[in-house]
Design a protein around this motif. Structure first.
Motif, mmCIF file in Angstrom:
data_model
loop_
_atom_site.group_PDB
_atom_site.id
_atom_site.type_symbol
_atom_site.label_atom_id
_atom_site.label_comp_id
_atom_site.label_asym_id
_atom_site.label_seq_id
_atom_site.Cartn_x
_atom_site.Cartn_y
_atom_site.Cartn_z
ATOM 1 N N HIS A 84 0.805 -1.228 0.000
ATOM 2 C CA HIS A 84 0.000 0.000 0.000
ATOM 3 C C HIS A 84 0.836 1.275 0.000
ATOM 4 C CE1 HIS A 84 -2.627 -2.998 2.270
ATOM 5 N NE2 HIS A 84 -2.969 -3.059 1.010
ATOM 6 N N LYS A 85 1.989 1.245 -0.637
ATOM 7 C CA LYS A 85 2.827 2.441 -0.688
ATOM 8 C C LYS A 85 2.383 3.428 -1.760
ATOM 9 C CE LYS A 85 7.121 0.928 1.324
ATOM 10 N NZ LYS A 85 8.569 0.920 1.175
ATOM 11 N N VAL A 86 1.572 2.977 -2.702
ATOM 12 C CA VAL A 86 1.077 3.866 -3.753
ATOM 13 C C VAL A 86 -0.442 3.937 -3.651
ATOM 14 C CG1 VAL A 86 0.863 4.203 -6.249
ATOM 15 C CG2 VAL A 86 3.006 3.343 -5.280
ATOM 16 N N PHE A 87 -0.984 5.145 -3.578
ATOM 17 C CA PHE A 87 -2.425 5.369 -3.569
ATOM 18 C C PHE A 87 -2.833 5.936 -4.919
ATOM 19 C CE2 PHE A 87 -1.943 4.771 0.832
ATOM 20 C CZ PHE A 87 -3.175 4.783 1.478
ATOM 21 N N ILE A 88 -3.949 5.486 -5.432
ATOM 22 C CA ILE A 88 -4.541 6.078 -6.623
ATOM 23 C C ILE A 88 -5.505 7.135 -6.114
ATOM 24 C CG2 ILE A 88 -5.983 5.670 -8.651
ATOM 25 C CD1 ILE A 88 -4.885 2.703 -8.464
ATOM 26 N N ASN A 89 -5.238 8.396 -6.417
ATOM 27 C CA ASN A 89 -6.052 9.500 -5.917
ATOM 28 C C ASN A 89 -6.900 10.042 -7.058
ATOM 29 O OD1 ASN A 89 -6.170 12.711 -5.610
ATOM 30 N ND2 ASN A 89 -6.391 11.717 -3.621
ATOM 31 N N LEU A 90 -8.204 10.074 -6.853
ATOM 32 C CA LEU A 90 -9.141 10.562 -7.863
ATOM 33 C C LEU A 90 -9.936 11.722 -7.278
ATOM 34 C CD1 LEU A 90 -10.473 7.049 -8.921
ATOM 35 C CD2 LEU A 90 -8.702 8.398 -10.074
ATOM 36 N N GLY A 91 -10.211 12.721 -8.076
ATOM 37 C CA GLY A 91 -10.971 13.881 -7.629
ATOM 38 C C GLY A 91 -12.336 13.937 -8.287
ATOM 39 N N VAL A 92 -13.328 14.355 -7.518
ATOM 40 C CA VAL A 92 -14.696 14.486 -8.023
ATOM 41 C C VAL A 92 -15.266 15.833 -7.584
ATOM 42 C CG1 VAL A 92 -15.142 11.993 -8.058
ATOM 43 C CG2 VAL A 92 -15.688 13.313 -6.001
ATOM 44 N N GLU A 93 -16.312 16.270 -8.248
ATOM 45 C CA GLU A 93 -16.974 17.521 -7.872
ATOM 46 C C GLU A 93 -17.782 17.360 -6.594
ATOM 47 O OE1 GLU A 93 -16.837 20.665 -9.176
ATOM 48 O OE2 GLU A 93 -15.185 19.855 -10.346
ATOM 49 N N ASP A 94 -18.503 16.247 -6.459
ATOM 50 C CA ASP A 94 -19.416 16.034 -5.333
ATOM 51 C C ASP A 94 -19.019 14.755 -4.605
ATOM 52 O OD1 ASP A 94 -21.555 15.421 -3.619
ATOM 53 O OD2 ASP A 94 -23.072 16.137 -5.046
ATOM 54 N N LEU A 95 -18.304 14.905 -3.513
ATOM 55 C CA LEU A 95 -17.762 13.749 -2.795
ATOM 56 C C LEU A 95 -18.869 12.868 -2.221
ATOM 57 C CD1 LEU A 95 -15.117 12.391 -1.940
ATOM 58 C CD2 LEU A 95 -15.228 13.723 0.175
ATOM 59 N N ASN A 134 -4.820 -2.456 -3.981
ATOM 60 C CA ASN A 134 -4.295 -1.114 -4.226
ATOM 61 C C ASN A 134 -5.276 -0.096 -3.654
ATOM 62 O OD1 ASN A 134 -1.938 -1.763 -5.944
ATOM 63 N ND2 ASN A 134 -3.515 -2.600 -7.278
ATOM 64 N N PRO A 135 -4.823 0.790 -2.768
ATOM 65 C CA PRO A 135 -5.731 1.766 -2.180
ATOM 66 C C PRO A 135 -6.117 2.865 -3.168
ATOM 67 C CG PRO A 135 -3.539 1.910 -1.178
ATOM 68 C CD PRO A 135 -3.481 0.839 -2.202
ATOM 69 N N ILE A 136 -7.399 3.187 -3.163
ATOM 70 C CA ILE A 136 -7.934 4.272 -3.985
ATOM 71 C C ILE A 136 -8.508 5.308 -3.033
ATOM 72 C CG2 ILE A 136 -9.654 4.912 -5.712
ATOM 73 C CD1 ILE A 136 -9.486 1.968 -6.687
ATOM 74 N N GLU A 137 -8.069 6.539 -3.202
ATOM 75 C CA GLU A 137 -8.575 7.640 -2.386
ATOM 76 C C GLU A 137 -9.339 8.585 -3.303
ATOM 77 O OE1 GLU A 137 -6.168 9.900 0.751
ATOM 78 O OE2 GLU A 137 -6.150 11.231 -1.001
ATOM 79 N N ILE A 138 -10.562 8.901 -2.919
ATOM 80 C CA ILE A 138 -11.363 9.842 -3.691
ATOM 81 C C ILE A 138 -11.601 11.072 -2.833
ATOM 82 C CG2 ILE A 138 -13.544 10.245 -4.885
ATOM 83 C CD1 ILE A 138 -13.572 7.329 -5.658
ATOM 84 N N THR A 139 -11.322 12.221 -3.416
ATOM 85 C CA THR A 139 -11.475 13.492 -2.720
ATOM 86 C C THR A 139 -12.326 14.429 -3.556
ATOM 87 O OG1 THR A 139 -10.293 15.285 -1.622
ATOM 88 C CG2 THR A 139 -9.349 14.480 -3.684
ATOM 89 N N GLY A 140 -12.896 15.426 -2.902
ATOM 90 C CA GLY A 140 -13.697 16.394 -3.645
ATOM 91 C C GLY A 140 -14.441 17.323 -2.718
ATOM 92 N N ASN A 141 -15.301 18.114 -3.312
ATOM 93 C CA ASN A 141 -16.106 19.083 -2.562
ATOM 94 C C ASN A 141 -17.078 18.349 -1.659
ATOM 95 O OD1 ASN A 141 -14.881 21.257 -3.916
ATOM 96 N ND2 ASN A 141 -16.298 20.992 -5.620
ATOM 97 N N TYR A 142 -17.164 18.822 -0.411
ATOM 98 C CA TYR A 142 -18.033 18.169 0.557
ATOM 99 C C TYR A 142 -18.574 19.214 1.516
ATOM 100 C CZ TYR A 142 -19.617 14.995 4.235
ATOM 101 O OH TYR A 142 -20.365 14.332 5.161
ATOM 102 N N ALA A 143 -19.873 19.226 1.682
ATOM 103 C CA ALA A 143 -20.498 20.112 2.648
ATOM 104 C C ALA A 143 -20.794 19.302 3.901
ATOM 105 C CB ALA A 143 -21.789 20.702 2.075
ATOM 106 N N GLU A 144 -20.089 19.629 4.970
ATOM 107 C CA GLU A 144 -20.253 18.886 6.212
ATOM 108 C C GLU A 144 -21.675 19.023 6.732
ATOM 109 O OE1 GLU A 144 -17.912 18.295 10.422
ATOM 110 O OE2 GLU A 144 -17.492 20.057 9.219
ATOM 111 N N GLU A 145 -22.251 17.890 7.093
ATOM 112 C CA GLU A 145 -23.608 17.899 7.643
ATOM 113 C C GLU A 145 -23.538 18.254 9.124
ATOM 114 O OE1 GLU A 145 -25.045 14.029 6.682
ATOM 115 O OE2 GLU A 145 -25.074 14.455 4.543
#
Length: 146
Positions: A84-95, A134-145
């Motif tokens: 797990h030394k390499v993460f696949i990082n993907l970005g989205v508009e709406d997390l 393989n770890p995949i990390e998805i990040t993006g805009n998020y409105a905390e509830e």
């Protein structure tokens, strides 16, 4: 120099291709038989290498130059423990929407909840594993509830 792609050496080629088609919500862009598959996704070229293809089809493999076990033995590479030394990082508009979509696909192993970290800047994300760990990390805009 320019970025070409990252490729993953996998144990189950068809399972991995299907997994990434679902994650990217797109069909594979190109294949080289059942040996190699390419996803052209907005500048992120992620490829899948069948770790067993060459050993099962030695008559199709032509090489020149010295054999290097650590790079060329794809079957053993596919079977290595994933550290797990390499993460696949993907970005989205709406997390939140993406989290729901991935969860509903029921393909994500060890999927976290949406999490937050702030080290110099705030960052919302969730993480899960592909079929080969393989770890995949998805990040993006998020409105905390609240």
């Amino acid at each position: 120099m320019q970025y070409a792609s990252i490729y993953l050496v996998v144990k189950d080629f068809d399972k991995s291709v299907s997994f990434y088609e679902k994650v990217f919500d797109m069909k594979v862009s190109a294949t080289n038989g059942k040996r190699f598959a390419m996803f052209y996704n907005k500048g992120l070229n992620l490829c899948i290498m069948n770790g067993y293809y060459d050993s099962k089809n030695p008559g199709q493999v032509v090489t020149k130059g010295e054999y290097w076990e650590i790079y060329d033995n794809l079957r053993d590479i596919a079977n290595c423990m994933n550290t797990h030394k390499v993460f696949i990082n993907l970005g989205v508009e709406d997390l939140k929407a993406e989290y729901t979509r991935i969860k509903e696909l029921k393909i994500a192993a060890q999927m976290t909840e949406i999490r937050y970290i702030n080290v110099f800047s705030p960052y919302w994300y969730f993480t899960f594993m592909d079929p080969d760990g393989n770890p995949i990390e998805i990040t993006g805009n998020y409105a905390e509830e609240l």
